[in-house]
Design a protein around this motif. Structure first.
Motif, mmCIF file in Angstrom:
data_model
loop_
_atom_site.group_PDB
_atom_site.id
_atom_site.type_symbol
_atom_site.label_atom_id
_atom_site.label_comp_id
_atom_site.label_asym_id
_atom_site.label_seq_id
_atom_site.Cartn_x
_atom_site.Cartn_y
_atom_site.Cartn_z
ATOM 1 N N PRO A 10 0.801 -1.226 0.000
ATOM 2 C CA PRO A 10 0.000 0.000 0.000
ATOM 3 C C PRO A 10 0.838 1.282 0.000
ATOM 4 O O PRO A 10 0.390 2.323 -0.457
ATOM 5 N N LEU A 11 2.081 1.206 0.483
ATOM 6 C CA LEU A 11 2.941 2.392 0.503
ATOM 7 C C LEU A 11 3.201 2.941 -0.894
ATOM 8 O O LEU A 11 3.398 4.142 -1.061
ATOM 9 N N ASP A 12 3.226 2.054 -1.879
ATOM 10 C CA ASP A 12 3.458 2.497 -3.257
ATOM 11 C C ASP A 12 2.506 3.606 -3.676
ATOM 12 O O ASP A 12 2.860 4.456 -4.477
ATOM 13 N N LEU A 14 0.743 5.687 -1.452
ATOM 14 C CA LEU A 14 0.500 6.702 -0.424
ATOM 15 C C LEU A 14 1.475 7.871 -0.586
ATOM 16 O O LEU A 14 2.673 7.744 -0.356
ATOM 17 N N ALA A 15 0.924 9.000 -0.997
ATOM 18 C CA ALA A 15 1.760 10.186 -1.235
ATOM 19 C C ALA A 15 2.527 10.574 0.023
ATOM 20 O O ALA A 15 3.692 10.982 -0.057
ATOM 21 N N GLY A 16 1.907 10.449 1.184
ATOM 22 C CA GLY A 16 2.566 10.812 2.440
ATOM 23 C C GLY A 16 3.856 10.041 2.663
ATOM 24 O O GLY A 16 4.843 10.607 3.149
ATOM 25 N N TYR A 17 3.859 8.780 2.305
ATOM 26 C CA TYR A 17 5.074 7.972 2.440
ATOM 27 C C TYR A 17 6.174 8.531 1.543
ATOM 28 O O TYR A 17 7.312 8.699 1.954
ATOM 29 N N HIS A 18 5.829 8.856 0.299
ATOM 30 C CA HIS A 18 6.821 9.384 -0.644
ATOM 31 C C HIS A 18 7.284 10.789 -0.233
ATOM 32 O O HIS A 18 8.462 11.125 -0.414
ATOM 33 N N PHE A 19 6.383 11.596 0.349
ATOM 34 C CA PHE A 19 6.786 12.893 0.886
ATOM 35 C C PHE A 19 7.817 12.697 1.989
ATOM 36 O O PHE A 19 8.821 13.399 2.048
ATOM 37 N N ARG A 20 7.548 11.749 2.894
ATOM 38 C CA ARG A 20 8.457 11.505 4.008
ATOM 39 C C ARG A 20 9.824 11.080 3.510
ATOM 40 O O ARG A 20 10.849 11.583 3.966
ATOM 41 N N ARG A 21 9.854 10.168 2.558
ATOM 42 C CA ARG A 21 11.139 9.702 2.011
ATOM 43 C C ARG A 21 11.890 10.840 1.329
ATOM 44 O O ARG A 21 13.097 11.008 1.495
ATOM 45 N N THR A 22 11.165 11.636 0.556
ATOM 46 C CA THR A 22 11.788 12.770 -0.132
ATOM 47 C C THR A 22 12.252 13.807 0.879
ATOM 48 O O THR A 22 13.364 14.350 0.762
#
Length: 150
Positions: A10-12, A14-22
């Motif tokens: 599901p992380l793929d 989720l924009a929030g996950y990608h924001f956090r990584r970035t």
């Protein structure tokens, strides 16, 4: 790469996950940019706002950057001790503390900014000015949506 390893479930999506990584990658890049200058992201932000708004009230800087009052008092104390910022009094409200950069603060901001801009250019490589402006506008819209969600 192993496809199963790259499947985040599901992380793929989720924009929030990608924001956090970035955000994490950008924070690390910021730290590399200013290594040896003795400046943090928050102090850089405070210096930036004061530079753009000489004589700004301390509380307004805190509001603009979402810094709690107690943390703001400590931050300004540290920046004053480091001779980067000077405090003054607002003529219209003698209780209000105003802030300005010292020449040393201006130099610190300029040195930091030059390094940060050079690193950020690499991070944004392949994006033109319109794309960068759109990215910033999109991020600001998402932040506002989150702030107004409750």
């Amino acid at each position: 790469m192993n496809e199963a390893r790259d499947n985040l479930g599901p992380l793929d999506r989720l924009a929030g996950y990608h924001f956090r990584r970035t955000s994490s990658a950008m924070r690390k890049d910021f730290e590399k940019a200013v290594d040896g200058l003795g400046i943090s992201q928050v102090s850089f932000a405070v210096l930036s706002v004061i530079s753009a708004n000489p004589g700004i009230r301390q509380g307004e800087v805190g509001r603009m950057l979402d810094i709690q009052r107690a943390n703001m008092v400590t931050m300004i104390g540290d920046l004053t001790k480091s001779e980067l910022v000077t405090r003054g009094r607002d003529e219209s409200d003698r209780r209000a503390v105003t802030l300005s950069l010292t020449p040393r603060g201006q130099d610190q901001l300029a040195a930091s900014l030059a390094r940060i801009q050079a690193r950020e250019a690499k991070a944004l490589e392949g994006l033109d000015e319109k794309q960068v402006a759109a990215l910033i506008a999109t991020l600001n819209a998402i932040r506002r949506n989150c702030e107004n969600a409750d």
